[in-house]
Scaffold this motif. Structure first.
Motif, PDB file in Angstrom:
ATOM      1  N   THR A   1       0.844  -1.188   0.000  1.00 45.01           N
ATOM      2  CA  THR A   1       0.000   0.000   0.000  1.00 45.01           C
ATOM      3  C   THR A   1       0.874   1.230   0.000  1.00 45.01           C
ATOM      4  O   THR A   1       1.729   1.398   0.879  1.00 45.01           O
ATOM      5  CB  THR A   1      -0.924   0.014   1.222  1.00 45.01           C
ATOM      6  N   ASP A   2       0.678   2.078  -0.991  1.00 50.03           N
ATOM      7  CA  ASP A   2       1.397   3.342  -1.105  1.00 50.03           C
ATOM      8  C   ASP A   2       0.504   4.442  -0.566  1.00 50.03           C
ATOM      9  O   ASP A   2      -0.537   4.752  -1.149  1.00 50.03           O
ATOM     10  CB  ASP A   2       1.773   3.599  -2.564  1.00 50.03           C
ATOM     11  N   THR A   3       0.886   5.026   0.566  1.00 52.31           N
ATOM     12  CA  THR A   3       0.056   6.046   1.207  1.00 52.31           C
ATOM     13  C   THR A   3       0.520   7.456   0.893  1.00 52.31           C
ATOM     14  O   THR A   3      -0.040   8.418   1.428  1.00 52.31           O
ATOM     15  CB  THR A   3       0.064   5.845   2.730  1.00 52.31           C
TER      16      THR A   3
ATOM     17  N   ARG B   1     -12.885  -2.505  -0.285  1.00 52.62           N
ATOM     18  CA  ARG B   1     -13.288  -1.125  -0.538  1.00 52.62           C
ATOM     19  C   ARG B   1     -14.115  -0.638   0.649  1.00 52.62           C
ATOM     20  O   ARG B   1     -15.325  -0.767   0.696  1.00 52.62           O
ATOM     21  CB  ARG B   1     -14.075  -1.024  -1.833  1.00 52.62           C
TER      22      ARG B   1
ATOM     23  N   GLY C   1      -5.727  -1.086  -7.598  1.00 55.11           N
ATOM     24  CA  GLY C   1      -6.993  -0.382  -7.437  1.00 55.11           C
ATOM     25  C   GLY C   1      -6.910   0.483  -6.208  1.00 55.11           C
ATOM     26  O   GLY C   1      -5.981   0.392  -5.415  1.00 55.11           O
ATOM     27  N   LEU C   2      -7.856   1.346  -6.016  1.00 51.58           N
ATOM     28  CA  LEU C   2      -7.838   2.253  -4.893  1.00 51.58           C
ATOM     29  C   LEU C   2      -8.480   1.609  -3.684  1.00 51.58           C
ATOM     30  O   LEU C   2      -9.403   0.815  -3.805  1.00 51.58           O
ATOM     31  CB  LEU C   2      -8.564   3.546  -5.253  1.00 51.58           C
TER      32      LEU C   2
ATOM     33  N   THR D   1      -3.127   3.726  -2.374  1.00 56.05           N
ATOM     34  CA  THR D   1      -3.237   2.887  -3.564  1.00 56.05           C
ATOM     35  C   THR D   1      -2.505   1.569  -3.330  1.00 56.05           C
ATOM     36  O   THR D   1      -1.384   1.560  -2.822  1.00 56.05           O
ATOM     37  CB  THR D   1      -2.629   3.594  -4.786  1.00 56.05           C
TER      38      THR D   1
ATOM     39  N   PRO E   1      -0.768  -0.183 -10.832  1.00 55.17           N
ATOM     40  CA  PRO E   1      -1.664  -0.053  -9.681  1.00 55.17           C
ATOM     41  C   PRO E   1      -2.794  -1.062  -9.769  1.00 55.17           C
ATOM     42  O   PRO E   1      -3.345  -1.323 -10.827  1.00 55.17           O
ATOM     43  CB  PRO E   1      -2.192   1.381  -9.810  1.00 55.17           C
TER      44      PRO E   1
ATOM     45  N   ARG F   1      -0.391  -1.200  -4.775  1.00 56.79           N
ATOM     46  CA  ARG F   1       0.497  -1.333  -5.933  1.00 56.79           C
ATOM     47  C   ARG F   1       1.182  -2.694  -5.931  1.00 56.79           C
ATOM     48  O   ARG F   1       1.388  -3.294  -4.870  1.00 56.79           O
ATOM     49  CB  ARG F   1       1.552  -0.225  -5.939  1.00 56.79           C
TER      50      ARG F   1
END
Length: 568
Positions: free
Chosen positions: A177-179, A227, A205-206, A185, A203, A187
């Motif tokens: 997780t890229d914060t 989500r 997904g969000l 996101t 990526p 990745r």
């Protein structure tokens, strides 16, 4: 018959299927009353529906477990010490004897957050330290259970690691997780051991958290994302050959209560509700298969296709007990029969244009070589001419390889097989014929031997004071120093060689001035007429000065220069 419950299994941090069909569960048991905290293991036998004690691991925490190709199980945890400086402690369980072996410790901060099995039986581990690094990774290492050695790997990108899964082609898909950007996101990055390189997988997904990643029967990876803002679990599939993503839909669910499992290529989501996805129609079915909801934990597919659930977080009704689930038919209908095996056929004929199989390297005799970029030539012993390097060919020891306009990957064999990627230079391949079979790359090409030294333009000129006066007047009028006199060869460009090693074989480079020995390294050797310079891009090297007979350890990001010794 209900499954037997066990206090250790109910708190399990890892659960691994053994070759004999049993399940090894390991848990960190917190202190209670007069009982200190401890890390214990138990083993479940589905045939007897019983749990048995499997010993104490003497660890402060349990972080990952990997099933090894030889049937043993590697458990990685953190040993005693303060929270930042305690090291990684490997423990190896042998199911045939029911005993534990202690591996080689790695003094590394944080904890081994995610692990994955590599094709050669080694284990890739990515670390994380929640307090010191704010969730980002603290190191990427490879552990060899056969030798008990740790070696540094290319660092994982600076995001919080979450999962690592071995794909069908032997690569590793690591997700995190890229914060840093606006909105977290998930990745993905793909690691290839042969190249020791991470490449982006795009990526996913969000919306974290990233719940799970499981390998499918065709070698792909199914990823489940929670989500939270939409109370929906999204399911994605990663295709290794094309490095692409595709969605497989999603289901409505309560956030944070999802576990994922892939059984016979059917996706089973277990949380507050239980869902199954039909791989043929792509439809989801809500089926009441579980008596209570689960939050996290482990789901292990047994040899009879049943699913054993262990561990998990405590919910409103407390910590869920151990559960055994038979997924049964999807949507109340039986599964379609498996496709029949195709009739045996003769192997296809080998075309004359097909490339030959790659040769096996022989200690002290030859190496397997393949040009990976640009143009590479080789001159074998006894020949006076360079020839283009044929893909997947055997290069005998003593050959001179010219990779000035490309790069070449050498597959060598010492105590074990390893690879070396060399580019931007010429070298002669040498290897010892006796243990430890050290491989040596000797820089070739331009030589500074028997070259007249460069004369200092400020040194007195022959002819006495009058000649010196005339030279000084010319310099004052023109404002330029006269060019240095001496042999033109002394002003040629230096020889350069960049080497990257993958594996544990002995490898070094040799120039006229020094010898540099690798320690799991990527480094550049530059030899000029005034000496040899070394720059380490990753890992470390030990440089031996042939003039002073002294050694120097050069680490990542550092450079070191050895002054030229007298040319003969």
């Amino acid at each position: 018959m209900p499954v037997a419950n066990d206090a250790v299994a109910a708190q399990a941090d890892t659960a691994t299927l053994q070759p004999d069909g049993t399940v090894l569960a390991v848990a960190q048991i917190p202190a209670a009353g007069d009982q200190p905290a401890e890390t214990r293991a138990v083993r479940y036998d589905p045939a007897r529906n019983a749990w048995a004690d499997a010993g104490n691991l003497a660890l402060d925490s349990v972080d990952a477990a990997v099933a090894l190709p030889d049937g043993r199980t590697l458990v990685l945890g953190v040993g005693s010490g303060d929270r930042v400086n305690r090291g990684w402690r490997p423990r190896i369980f042998d199911p045939t004897t029911g005993t534990w072996a202690i591996g080689t410790d790695l003094e590394m901060s944080g904890a081994p957050q995610v692990t994955a099995l590599l094709p050669d039986g080694k284990v890739l581990a990515i670390g994380r330290n929640d307090s010191a690094s704010r969730g980002r990774n603290t190191g990427t290492w490879i552990y060899d259970p056969a030798s008990g050695r740790w070696s540094a790997a290319a660092p994982f990108p600076d995001i919080a690691p979450a999962t690592a899964t071995t794909t069908g082609d032997g690569r590793v898909l690591a997700l995190g997780t890229d914060t840093r950007p606006a909105g977290a996101t998930a990745r993905g990055y793909v690691y290839r051991e042969q190249d020791d390189l991470w490449s982006p997988a795009g990526p996913v997904g969000l919306g974290p958290p990233l719940l799970s990643a499981t390998r499918t029967g065709d070698g792909g990876v199914v990823v489940v994302l929670d989500r939270t803002e939409s109370a929906r679990a999204n399911v994605w599939r990663f295709d290794p050959p094309t490095t692409s993503w595709s969605t497989t839909g999603g289901v409505a669910t309560t956030p944070g209560q999802i576990d994922a499992l892939l059984a016979t290529d059917r996706l089973l989501l277990v949380g507050e509700q239980t869902w199954q996805r039909d791989p043929l129609s792509g439809l989801w079915y809500d089926e009441p298969l579980m008596a209570s909801d689960r939050r996290g934990g482990q789901a292990t597919v047994l040899q009879d296709a049943r699913v054993l659930f262990t561990g998990g977080d405590a919910g409103p009704a407390g910590r869920p007990p151990v559960a055994l689930l038979d997924p049964g038919p999807i949507g109340g209908r039986p599964d379609p029969p498996p496709p029949a095996d195709p009739p045996p056929s003769d192997p296809p004929p080998v075309s004359p244009t097909d490339p030959p199989p790659p040769p096996d390297p022989e200690r002290g005799i030859q190496a397997a070589a393949d040009a990976t970029a640009g143009h590479v030539e080789v001159k074998v012993p006894g020949s006076n001419d360079f020839q283009p390097l044929v893909p997947q060919t055997a290069v005998p020891v003593g050959s001179e390889v010219d990779a000035s306009s490309g790069s070449v990957t050498l597959r060598l064999r010492a105590a074990s097989s390893f690879r070396a990627t060399v580019r931007a230079g010429r070298f002669v391949l040498a290897q010892g014929r006796k243990p430890p079979y050290t491989t040596e790359l000797r820089l070739a090409g331009r030589s500074c031997r028997a070259v007249a030294p460069v004369k200092d333009p400020r040194a007195p000129l022959p002819g006495g004071a009058r000649a010196n006066l005339r030279a000084a007047v010319r310099t004052a009028i023109s404002g330029k120093q006269p060019p240095p006199k001496g042999n033109a060869k002394s002003r040629k460009k230096p020889r350069v060689l960049r080497v990257r090693r993958s594996g544990n074989g002995g490898l070094r480079t040799r120039t006229n001035d020094a010898v540099a020995t690798a320690r799991g390294t990527d480094w550049t050797t530059t030899e000029g007429c005034d000496g040899t310079s070394y720059t380490v891009h990753r890992g470390s090297i030990v440089v031996r000065d042939l003039r002073t007979r002294r050694t120097r350890l050069v680490k990542t990001g550092r450079s070191f220069r050895v002054v030229a010794r007298a040319r003969r």
